[in-house]
Design a protein around this motif. Structure first.
Motif, PDB file in Angstrom:
ATOM      1  N   ILE A 206       5.376  -0.824  -4.677  1.00 11.54           N
ATOM      2  CA  ILE A 206       4.987   0.020  -3.545  1.00 11.54           C
ATOM      3  C   ILE A 206       4.072  -0.770  -2.605  1.00 11.54           C
ATOM      4  O   ILE A 206       3.155  -1.458  -3.051  1.00 11.54           O
ATOM      5  N   LYS A 207       4.320  -0.651  -1.316  1.00 10.39           N
ATOM      6  CA  LYS A 207       3.422  -1.177  -0.296  1.00 10.39           C
ATOM      7  C   LYS A 207       2.873  -0.005   0.511  1.00 10.39           C
ATOM      8  O   LYS A 207       3.593   0.946   0.829  1.00 10.39           O
TER       9      LYS A 207
ATOM     10  N   ILE B 205      -0.407   9.241  -6.128  1.00 10.37           N
ATOM     11  CA  ILE B 205       0.719  10.070  -5.689  1.00 10.37           C
ATOM     12  C   ILE B 205       2.017   9.594  -6.343  1.00 10.37           C
ATOM     13  O   ILE B 205       2.787  10.391  -6.901  1.00 10.37           O
ATOM     14  N   ALA B 206       2.264   8.282  -6.288  1.00 14.95           N
ATOM     15  CA  ALA B 206       3.502   7.746  -6.864  1.00 14.95           C
ATOM     16  C   ALA B 206       3.515   7.896  -8.381  1.00 14.95           C
ATOM     17  O   ALA B 206       4.545   8.243  -8.975  1.00 14.95           O
TER      18      ALA B 206
ATOM     19  N   GLY C  13       4.931   2.788   4.342  1.00 16.51           N
ATOM     20  CA  GLY C  13       5.203   1.634   3.500  1.00 16.51           C
ATOM     21  C   GLY C  13       6.565   1.743   2.862  1.00 16.51           C
ATOM     22  O   GLY C  13       7.434   2.483   3.335  1.00 16.51           O
ATOM     23  N   MET C  14       6.759   0.989   1.808  1.00 15.73           N
ATOM     24  CA  MET C  14       8.032   1.012   1.106  1.00 15.73           C
ATOM     25  C   MET C  14       7.793   1.207  -0.380  1.00 15.73           C
ATOM     26  O   MET C  14       6.727   0.906  -0.905  1.00 15.73           O
ATOM     27  N   ILE C  15       8.807   1.728  -1.067  1.00 15.82           N
ATOM     28  CA  ILE C  15       8.779   1.837  -2.516  1.00 15.82           C
ATOM     29  C   ILE C  15      10.150   1.501  -3.048  1.00 15.82           C
ATOM     30  O   ILE C  15      11.166   1.948  -2.501  1.00 15.82           O
ATOM     31  N   ALA C  16      10.183   0.669  -4.087  1.00 13.30           N
ATOM     32  CA  ALA C  16      11.434   0.323  -4.773  1.00 13.30           C
ATOM     33  C   ALA C  16      11.248   0.572  -6.260  1.00 13.30           C
ATOM     34  O   ALA C  16      10.185   0.256  -6.819  1.00 13.30           O
TER      35      ALA C  16
ATOM     36  N   PHE D  35       3.280  -1.453  -9.445  1.00 12.32           N
ATOM     37  CA  PHE D  35       2.827  -2.509  -8.539  1.00 12.32           C
ATOM     38  C   PHE D  35       2.552  -1.836  -7.189  1.00 12.32           C
ATOM     39  O   PHE D  35       3.479  -1.601  -6.409  1.00 12.32           O
ATOM     40  N   VAL D  36       1.291  -1.493  -6.945  1.00 15.81           N
ATOM     41  CA  VAL D  36       0.904  -0.859  -5.687  1.00 15.81           C
ATOM     42  C   VAL D  36       0.021  -1.844  -4.927  1.00 15.81           C
ATOM     43  O   VAL D  36      -1.032  -2.244  -5.409  1.00 15.81           O
TER      44      VAL D  36
END
Length: 364
Positions: free
Chosen positions: A292-293, A328-329, A353-356, A339-340
């Protein structure tokens, strides 16, 4: 070929016991390790040496177990670590291995990976066109070599430099984008993100230019996750996606978060991975890794209400946003070993941001 993903807890930056045990048991052949990505206990800033400590510890272990020097391991395996595990987040590292597989290819899409390094960078290269183009070229090459047809996540670790490094380069006639070491990390993350976006056609090539770095935030990559650290001198690149040329039960999906509270996008993404609609994932064991970014919104607002992250002189804003978005994630993914990473310049929209997520489809 098949990508396997192994996640290990990290009690301190020298704790490589999890990987050591996996190698000793035969679960992991050290010669098959392609990349390692993780979160350490440090602050994530220029003086965060926990990243280099873990890289040294792992390269020494892998080298000893495979009969290689630690230096040769570091030259072939990207070790990409980000400091900062605020709130409920857990220190950990994720090991990617590439192993032979007897299963026939062509049975559908499977997780695929490509890894590589650019040439070494000077402080004066960071945030410049040279860094944008180097990363773009690397992403293009790795994507093609791995046969990846759907890119869902690109992790880049770029170099950071101390003030002494910056001033030495300046004295040699090569001035940097800024002489502030922390700000130079921002320039580097931004340039790498634009390089990823250029390589994948997310933005036009004529927009992926030095003049846009940290200025035109309408330009961003939806799959880029960029970190920087003094422990590396080149841009280390890991491209992850799906390909019919690979095998296995693992899959990856990503989404763009419009802001820090965009839980709807996260829920939609995990449902694409086959998880049933629910406030929280029940079968958390299927989640193999998540990346996550995130970044504090630059206008000082979140959905029309003010936040204080950019005005806090005691706590770096990246630490605020990591703790908030991480919670939150984690509440949705039912997992704290995430991995934030803050510093999401040109990595998703401003304030988002993005999340994968990589998950096992076998339990579907």
């Amino acid at each position: 070929m098949r990508v396997d993903v192994h996640r290990f807890p990290l009690s301190d930056p020298s704790d490589v016991s999890g990987l050591d045990a996996a190698i000793a048991s035969g679960a992991i052949d050290p010669s098959t390790i392609a990349a390692v990505i993780g979160k350490t206990h440090g602050n994530g800033l220029v003086n965060d040496y926990t990243r280099g400590y873990l890289m040294l510890s792992l390269s020494l272990l892998i080298g000893a177990r495979s009969g290689r020097s630690a230096e040769s391991v570091r030259e072939s395996v990207p070790f990409i670590f980000s400091g900062g595990v605020e709130g409920v987040l857990s220190p950990h590292y994720t090991v990617f291995t590439v192993v032979p597989d007897d299963a026939p290819v062509g049975g559908g899409q499977a997780l695929a990976i490509g890894v590589g390094f650019t040439a070494a960078m000077r402080p004066s290269d960071v945030g410049r066109q040279a860094q944008i183009d180097a990363v773009a070229s690397s992403v293009e090459r790795l994507t093609a070599e791995a046969g990846i047809t759907e890119v869902h996540f690109v992790q880049v670790k770029g170099p950071a430099f101390t003030l002494a490094d910056i001033l030495a380069d300046q004295k040699a006639g090569r001035p940097s984008a800024t002489d502030n070491p922390g700000k130079l990390m921002s320039f580097g993350r931004a340039a790498c993100a634009l390089g990823v976006a250029k390589a994948l056609g997310e933005i036009p090539a004529d927009k992926a230019v030095e003049a846009a770095v940290l200025k035109d935030f309408s330009l961003f990559s939806s799959v880029a996750s960029i970190s920087a650290g003094v422990e590396v001198v080149a841009n280390e690149v890991v491209v992850i996606g799906m390909s019919s040329q690979w095998t296995g039960s693992l899959a990856v999906e990503h989404t763009t978060m419009s802001d820090a509270l965009d839980v709807a996008s996260i829920h939609a993404m995990v449902e694409r991975l086959g998880f049933p609609p629910a406030p929280q994932i029940a079968d958390a064991a299927r989640v193999k890794a998540a990346f996550i970014k995130c970044e504090a919104q630059r206008d000082g607002m979140v959905r029309g209400k003010p936040h204080t992250m950019l005005n806090d002189g005691d706590i770096n804003e990246q630490r605020h946003i990591r703790g908030a978005v991480g919670a939150i994630a984690a509440s949705i993914l039912n997992d704290t070993a995430l991995f934030v990473s803050g510093g999401a310049e040109h990595q998703g929209p401003d304030g988002g941001g993005m999340i994968a997520v990589i998950a096992d489809r076998a339990g579907r």
